[in-house]
Design a protein around this motif. Structure first.
Motif, PDB file in Angstrom:
ATOM      1  N   CYS A 104       0.831  -1.210   0.000  1.00  0.00           N
ATOM      2  CA  CYS A 104       0.000   0.000   0.000  1.00  0.00           C
ATOM      3  C   CYS A 104       0.861   1.252   0.000  1.00  0.00           C
ATOM      4  O   CYS A 104       0.583   2.206  -0.736  1.00  0.00           O
ATOM      5  N   ARG A 105       1.926   1.264   0.806  1.00  0.00           N
ATOM      6  CA  ARG A 105       2.830   2.427   0.829  1.00  0.00           C
ATOM      7  C   ARG A 105       3.488   2.636  -0.529  1.00  0.00           C
ATOM      8  O   ARG A 105       3.609   3.760  -1.004  1.00  0.00           O
ATOM      9  N   GLN A 106       3.920   1.542  -1.159  1.00  0.00           N
ATOM     10  CA  GLN A 106       4.557   1.631  -2.468  1.00  0.00           C
ATOM     11  C   GLN A 106       3.572   2.185  -3.510  1.00  0.00           C
ATOM     12  O   GLN A 106       3.926   3.037  -4.324  1.00  0.00           O
ATOM     13  N   LEU A 107       2.342   1.721  -3.469  1.00  0.00           N
ATOM     14  CA  LEU A 107       1.330   2.196  -4.404  1.00  0.00           C
ATOM     15  C   LEU A 107       1.017   3.670  -4.163  1.00  0.00           C
ATOM     16  O   LEU A 107       0.874   4.447  -5.110  1.00  0.00           O
ATOM     17  N   LEU A 108       0.949   4.080  -2.906  1.00  0.00           N
ATOM     18  CA  LEU A 108       0.693   5.495  -2.602  1.00  0.00           C
ATOM     19  C   LEU A 108       1.822   6.380  -3.108  1.00  0.00           C
ATOM     20  O   LEU A 108       1.577   7.470  -3.640  1.00  0.00           O
ATOM     21  N   LEU A 109       3.071   5.926  -2.962  1.00  0.00           N
ATOM     22  CA  LEU A 109       4.198   6.699  -3.490  1.00  0.00           C
ATOM     23  C   LEU A 109       4.112   6.816  -5.010  1.00  0.00           C
ATOM     24  O   LEU A 109       4.365   7.886  -5.577  1.00  0.00           O
ATOM     25  N   SER A 110       3.746   5.741  -5.673  1.00  0.00           N
ATOM     26  CA  SER A 110       3.585   5.778  -7.133  1.00  0.00           C
ATOM     27  C   SER A 110       2.476   6.741  -7.536  1.00  0.00           C
ATOM     28  O   SER A 110       2.617   7.511  -8.493  1.00  0.00           O
ATOM     29  N   LEU A 111       1.377   6.719  -6.790  1.00  0.00           N
ATOM     30  CA  LEU A 111       0.268   7.644  -7.069  1.00  0.00           C
ATOM     31  C   LEU A 111       0.703   9.093  -6.888  1.00  0.00           C
ATOM     32  O   LEU A 111       0.397   9.949  -7.724  1.00  0.00           O
ATOM     33  N   GLU A 112       1.409   9.384  -5.809  1.00  0.00           N
ATOM     34  CA  GLU A 112       1.875  10.754  -5.568  1.00  0.00           C
ATOM     35  C   GLU A 112       2.807  11.218  -6.680  1.00  0.00           C
ATOM     36  O   GLU A 112       2.708  12.353  -7.162  1.00  0.00           O
ATOM     37  N   THR A 113       3.704  10.340  -7.122  1.00  0.00           N
ATOM     38  CA  THR A 113       4.628  10.685  -8.199  1.00  0.00           C
ATOM     39  C   THR A 113       3.875  10.979  -9.494  1.00  0.00           C
ATOM     40  O   THR A 113       4.147  11.975 -10.174  1.00  0.00           O
ATOM     41  N   LEU A 114       2.914  10.138  -9.808  1.00  0.00           N
ATOM     42  CA  LEU A 114       2.135  10.328 -11.034  1.00  0.00           C
ATOM     43  C   LEU A 114       1.309  11.601 -10.969  1.00  0.00           C
ATOM     44  O   LEU A 114       1.248  12.355 -11.941  1.00  0.00           O
ATOM     45  N   ILE A 115       0.702  11.874  -9.840  1.00  0.00           N
ATOM     46  CA  ILE A 115      -0.098  13.094  -9.687  1.00  0.00           C
ATOM     47  C   ILE A 115       0.797  14.327  -9.788  1.00  0.00           C
ATOM     48  O   ILE A 115       0.411  15.338 -10.405  1.00  0.00           O
ATOM     49  N   ASP A 116       2.001  14.282  -9.241  1.00  0.00           N
ATOM     50  CA  ASP A 116       2.926  15.403  -9.372  1.00  0.00           C
ATOM     51  C   ASP A 116       3.294  15.625 -10.844  1.00  0.00           C
ATOM     52  O   ASP A 116       3.400  16.762 -11.291  1.00  0.00           O
ATOM     53  N   ARG A 117       3.485  14.551 -11.606  1.00  0.00           N
ATOM     54  CA  ARG A 117       3.822  14.684 -13.013  1.00  0.00           C
ATOM     55  C   ARG A 117       2.664  15.273 -13.808  1.00  0.00           C
ATOM     56  O   ARG A 117       2.854  16.052 -14.721  1.00  0.00           O
ATOM     57  N   ILE A 118       1.447  14.901 -13.450  1.00  0.00           N
ATOM     58  CA  ILE A 118       0.269  15.443 -14.127  1.00  0.00           C
ATOM     59  C   ILE A 118       0.115  16.921 -13.807  1.00  0.00           C
ATOM     60  O   ILE A 118      -0.243  17.725 -14.662  1.00  0.00           O
ATOM     61  N   SER A 119       0.394  17.320 -12.572  1.00  0.00           N
ATOM     62  CA  SER A 119       0.206  18.707 -12.132  1.00  0.00           C
ATOM     63  C   SER A 119       1.142  19.675 -12.832  1.00  0.00           C
ATOM     64  O   SER A 119       0.870  20.853 -12.922  1.00  0.00           O
ATOM     65  N   LEU A 120       2.280  19.201 -13.294  1.00  0.00           N
ATOM     66  CA  LEU A 120       3.237  20.088 -13.953  1.00  0.00           C
ATOM     67  C   LEU A 120       2.730  20.559 -15.245  1.00  0.00           C
ATOM     68  O   LEU A 120       2.161  20.922 -15.916  1.00  0.00           O
TER      69      LEU A 120
END
Length: 120
Positions: A104-120
């Protein structure tokens, strides 16, 4: 005797339109029968012609651009992650939360990374 100047002669009638006011462009649109009658019906209800209805629609519409291939890829990845999260949740309920906390922690980190990339 007063001389008449032909250039200033008031001939009556409506004043001529300027170049920006004239409607000189024509666009042909193909419609299905249902679309055509829907347009005619809405124009009749509004009390305007079909042409005026289309002009008003063009003036008031907002067109959103299509998703880029990169954005569509991000959305596919998010859908896959959401599916993984649902599967992890089901397993955690069945087998226990503590067994799957690292995933779950690994998936949350992946989600945060992807959301940061989308926000740029």
């Amino acid at each position: 005797m007063i001389q008449k100047n032909d250039t200033n002669k008031n001939r009556g009638g409506r004043p001529t339109k300027g170049l920006s006011e004239k409607r000189k462009y024509r666009i042909t649109v193909k419609m299905a029968t249902g679309e055509y009658y829907a347009l005619k019906s809405k124009a009749r209800q509004a009390g305007v012609s079909a042409s005026e209805m289309v002009r008003q629609a063009v003036d008031g519409c907002v067109v959103r651009e299509r998703l880029t291939t990169e954005q569509a890829d991000f959305i596919r990845k998010l859908c896959g992650m959401a599916n993984n999260l649902n599967q992890l949740t089901r397993r955690a309920h069945r087998e226990g939360v503590w067994l799957h906390s690292a995933q779950c922690r690994q998936l949350l980190l992946s989600l945060e990374t992807l959301i940061d990339r989308i926000s740029l």
